[in-house]
Enzyme design. Sequence first.
Site, mmCIF file in Angstrom:
data_model
loop_
_atom_site.group_PDB
_atom_site.id
_atom_site.type_symbol
_atom_site.label_atom_id
_atom_site.label_comp_id
_atom_site.label_asym_id
_atom_site.label_seq_id
_atom_site.Cartn_x
_atom_site.Cartn_y
_atom_site.Cartn_z
ATOM 1 N N THR A 44 34.041 129.375 -41.337
ATOM 2 C CA THR A 44 33.589 131.072 -41.776
ATOM 3 C C THR A 44 33.000 130.602 -42.822
ATOM 4 O OG1 THR A 44 36.456 130.541 -41.675
ATOM 5 C CG2 THR A 44 34.979 132.085 -40.282
ATOM 6 N N ARG A 120 40.501 137.710 -37.595
ATOM 7 C CA ARG A 120 40.952 136.642 -36.785
ATOM 8 C C ARG A 120 42.206 135.963 -36.499
ATOM 9 N NH1 ARG A 120 35.471 136.740 -37.290
ATOM 10 N NH2 ARG A 120 36.040 134.431 -37.777
ATOM 11 N N THR A 172 41.964 136.000 -46.222
ATOM 12 C CA THR A 172 41.151 136.581 -46.444
ATOM 13 C C THR A 172 39.534 135.775 -47.252
ATOM 14 O OG1 THR A 172 41.785 136.546 -49.296
ATOM 15 C CG2 THR A 172 42.594 138.580 -47.824
ATOM 16 N N ARG A 201 40.714 130.342 -48.656
ATOM 17 C CA ARG A 201 39.832 130.225 -49.839
ATOM 18 C C ARG A 201 40.644 129.860 -50.980
ATOM 19 N NH1 ARG A 201 36.962 129.282 -46.212
ATOM 20 N NH2 ARG A 201 35.224 130.220 -46.147
ATOM 21 N N GLU A 230 38.233 120.892 -55.150
ATOM 22 C CA GLU A 230 38.180 120.351 -53.769
ATOM 23 C C GLU A 230 36.932 118.863 -54.461
ATOM 24 O OE1 GLU A 230 37.910 122.088 -50.575
ATOM 25 O OE2 GLU A 230 39.780 123.296 -51.145
ATOM 26 N N HIS A 248 42.513 120.091 -47.222
ATOM 27 C CA HIS A 248 41.083 121.422 -46.796
ATOM 28 C C HIS A 248 41.183 120.663 -44.668
ATOM 29 C CE1 HIS A 248 38.382 124.569 -47.000
ATOM 30 N NE2 HIS A 248 38.848 125.366 -46.011
ATOM 31 N N ALA A 251 40.113 123.223 -40.641
ATOM 32 C CA ALA A 251 39.050 123.958 -39.003
ATOM 33 C C ALA A 251 39.515 122.146 -38.603
ATOM 34 C CB ALA A 251 37.792 123.804 -39.380
#
Length: 491
Positions: A44, A120, A172, A201, A230, A248, A251
Amino acid sequence: NKSIKIMLKQITNYDGLVVRSATKVTAEVISAGSNLKIIGRAGTGVDNVDVEADVFIIFMNYSFNGNTISAAELTCALLMSLSRHIPQAVISMKDGKWDRKKFMGAELYGKVLGIVGLGRIGKEVATRMQSFGMKTIGYDPITPPEVSASWGVEQMSLEELWPQCDYITVHTPLMPSTTGLLNDTSFAKCKKGVKVVNCARGGIIDEAALLRALESGQCGGAGLDVFVEEPPKDRALVNHPNVISCPHLGASTKEAQARCGKEIALQIVDMATGKALVGAVNAQVLVSSFSPDSHQWILLGESMGRVLKACTASKEPFSQVHVTSLGESLKKSTGFLSSAAVVGLLTEGPQKGPNLVNALPLAAETGITVQTDHKDNECEACVLEVSVNSRSYKAVGSVQAGVPVLLELNGSVFRQPVPLTGHLLFFKAANSTELLLSVTGVLAAAGVELQSYSASTAGSGEQWYCMGISSLLGDIGALKSLVKEAAQLTV
């Protein structure tokens, strides 16, 4: 950056590029990719891709549920870890300590969780934390309140939300309106000791403000999976005793990686085969513009714009552009037809001009008013009209047998449709038996071959004619004594 250097060397060989979050696709990389047509982000967001680069490339991200569950589960894990100090207790145990009093926690049951961003991931976090007995409230400018209410989240303004929350999690995208959403001012409105989580984020929570809130006790703890930089060079937040941080990992599950990679590949295949364009982030007009049929209409719109620009006597800027689509099948095509026409009108010579993404904004900036219309008609066609100094110019075109063709130019209807391809010579003159012979004589003297010829259906008066020629004339002024107006261009 090693990955950028590798891409710069190899990207010219590829039509598409798929990256994950760690790879930065800079304007330099995009410029080097002369054949690039699409860039996909397997995940995303596209904040690691320069989507503002002035190129006609589709930027898309994987917009379904690939990493939704993984990101939601990590958010829940951080919320639970904050409530019970689990990472700190693990480190203490590994140091050989047994300090039960130091890690006194609190139940999640009965606490209020504020969810900023009810897409979502926000929804999945809400339903999971409700199972712990948490009350879930939220804010989202897009999701209707009745929709979020159906899955147990009461929506309210941020001003109402801040003071009620025991925990806050943000979900967001990162954009100007969400950068620093949690800052000194908003922290001051929260309960003392509020705990916050960011798995979305870096930058949504102002890192300097968060550190100040942690040090003052206004914030009781933070779970951070993302950072502005990062990896973060400033370790103040990472090293704070009340911060739980991850590199991070939102995912970073086998399931999410497999889903994201598969789905972005399928989206690109669907785009290439004309089935669909899902996840495009840089222009709504592109959503319907890349089926094989639409592509020819885009070429038609751009070519008609270029023809009208070349055949307009006045060199003053256009003041108005009106694009009308004709025929049922083009009812939803006025968007990309108008963008394509403006691309042609604003392109100067052979050099790179605007594209479908930025054409209409550029027209607005230069004071051009663009209007669109649709009319039902038995035949499919596009009508382009422009105004310059109170004078109007008009072109009508269509796509026949998969080829863009010009049917009419400034009132002259061509006997044979003019294929808008190759080198074209347009001229306006009174009909006479000597005209064709005289013009072909000029072409022959310049070593230019006549490849096609289309005259107006009108038998008298000044009309427009078009010739397909082997190459452009070196000096179009050689036609001045034979015709009233002349223009040439390569489509």
